[in-house]
Enzyme design. Sequence first.
Site, PDB file in Angstrom:
ATOM      1  N   GLU A  67      13.518  57.150  80.792  1.00 12.98           N
ATOM      2  CA  GLU A  67      12.814  55.870  80.787  1.00 12.98           C
ATOM      3  C   GLU A  67      13.199  54.901  81.904  1.00 12.98           C
ATOM      4  OE1 GLU A  67      10.288  54.967  78.732  1.00 12.98           O
ATOM      5  OE2 GLU A  67      10.341  57.037  78.010  1.00 12.98           O
ATOM      6  N   SER A  87      12.588  65.855  13.589  1.00 11.21           N
ATOM      7  CA  SER A  87      13.861  66.015  12.866  1.00 11.21           C
ATOM      8  C   SER A  87      15.059  65.440  13.617  1.00 11.21           C
ATOM      9  CB  SER A  87      14.108  67.495  12.561  1.00 11.21           C
ATOM     10  OG  SER A  87      13.185  67.966  11.586  1.00 11.21           O
TER      11      SER A  87
END
Length: 612
Positions: A88, A458
């Site tokens: 860059e 149950s």
Amino acid sequence: MSLRWLAFPAALLAGMGVMGAALAAFALLLTYPNLPSIEALTDYRPKIPLRVYTADGHLIGEFGEERRSVVKIENVPSVLKRAILAAEDERFYQHTGVDYIGVLRAAYSNVAQGGQLQGASTITMQVARNFFLSREKTLTRKLYEVLLAFKIESSLRKDQILEIYINQIYLGQRAYGFAAASQSYFGKPLEKLTTAESAMLAGLPKAPSSYNPVANPTRAKQRQLYVLRRMQELGYINAAQFAEAQKAPIVVKREANEYAVHAEYVAEMVRQLLYERYPDDVYSRGFRVYTTILRADQEVAYAALRKGVLDYDRRHGYRGPEAFVELKDSDEETLEDALQDYADSDDLLAAIVLDANAKGVKAWRRGETIAISGEGLKFAARALEEKTAPNRRIRRGAVIRIAKDAKRGWQIIQMPEAESALVSINSYDGSVRALVGGFDFNRGKYNHVTQAWRQPGSSFKPFIYSAALEKGFTPATIVNDAPVVVDPFLTGGQVWEPKNYDGKFDGPIPLRTGLARSKNMVSIRVLQAIGTQYAQDYVTRFGFDADKHPPYLTMALGAGAVTPWQMARGFSVFATGGYRVEPYIIQRIVDDRGNMLAQAQPVPAGDESLRV
């Protein structure tokens, strides 16, 4: 005479130059004071997503507009910094914000190509553009970019500018900054990047979509080689390092699950809780939330739930293909498009049938043709018979699920229709160690642990027996296990003639035996003896809602409604000897700088304030 003719043009050009310089200076004087404040840079506070972790530090969720991990410049590997500079801005540490040769080149391009400005952006200029300007290619925008670059360079040190750039730049895959990109593309932190991987990341800012190694591996490789050549030309790497990096394989992360462990329901619970507390900042302030979940426990819970649901589903037989698609052609593009709507569910993979008969199936999946035969067809054997109805038969164009079996061979399987949930807590302090809210979070966000109201059956009997002990019953109290006929008034419905599960009656038996054998008749008689209203009030001590358990005898068999979260909390009372702890899932919350914002302070079992 000739000198006089030459002097006039020279004077004219000099005058025009002076006028141009004066106009430029005048424009600068008018423009510079109107430049935006660079406080956003001097007090850099990027948007950082909410991140959720297990108690032992493994990332399980991330929420935010921008995926970003902020790093200090001193923690960025030198090879990555050099790769970025090579790609860059090789003169970054020499210029004052603007590469003058590059600017002249761009200005010439602008004139020659009718306004299409090209190149010339230094790292400082890119920072200026990303924070303050649009990406339109005009001379005016470029002027502002240059002036802002000067302003930035006069206010920040070079390392500060590079640090902002490394953390701010968009690099594709929803990743902002190189640390996030390193995790997104390679599943590793910056310090573990190789030279080859660093060069590939450094090539992304120019065009994140075009050079994305996931979407465009060929172009990404070309860009990587360019960066590596520039690094060698600038002396950042030698010939041997260049050759090694050039040949090094790039392994890109492609897994559907990007986190260390499946805890999507936990992460979503945390997101909702944080949103309630910090609605304006939850996705941008970089909150880090550490849950009570343990990775090992969560992994076991997830695997156990999936196995249990799949085993249950398998016992009920194969229902047929998931869908059918029309296949005029068998080229990969057509097949890929057809498969787009059918996401994988962990190891249950979607595939399209190309050919099928009783002896074998050929199916396509993500560029691969898979042959399934023998034991791999057993589960779906009936769906391969000619007499099977077309909508249930495995044939060309059918969408099926496949998975590897214990011997690593392919088998036909199916997505289960049933759902399930699992929650595990530490009964001493209520910390949740594992939570799975459903078979597949991507299939349904509904959290069955906290949202699913179901009859406990149950499993609710221990709470009725506990109420009986409170009323003076003992484990040795004799209760008659004999048929019961209940009046509609006492059931809230019609005449009720319940039975035991096995259809047998044992007559008078001790209370402990009635519970151990889960005798329905004993539970009903116990509830009759203590009173339904008393039992309804009593179960609220365990954290159950009274309105979900109407005061009828059916409550003895668990006809009310509970969530798995409530059941875990309720049963913890038995584990602690009578103390009800409150389950919690967030251990602590810290901000992006590690400052503590909140920390759980659970009251442990043994504290008399928790006594039931």
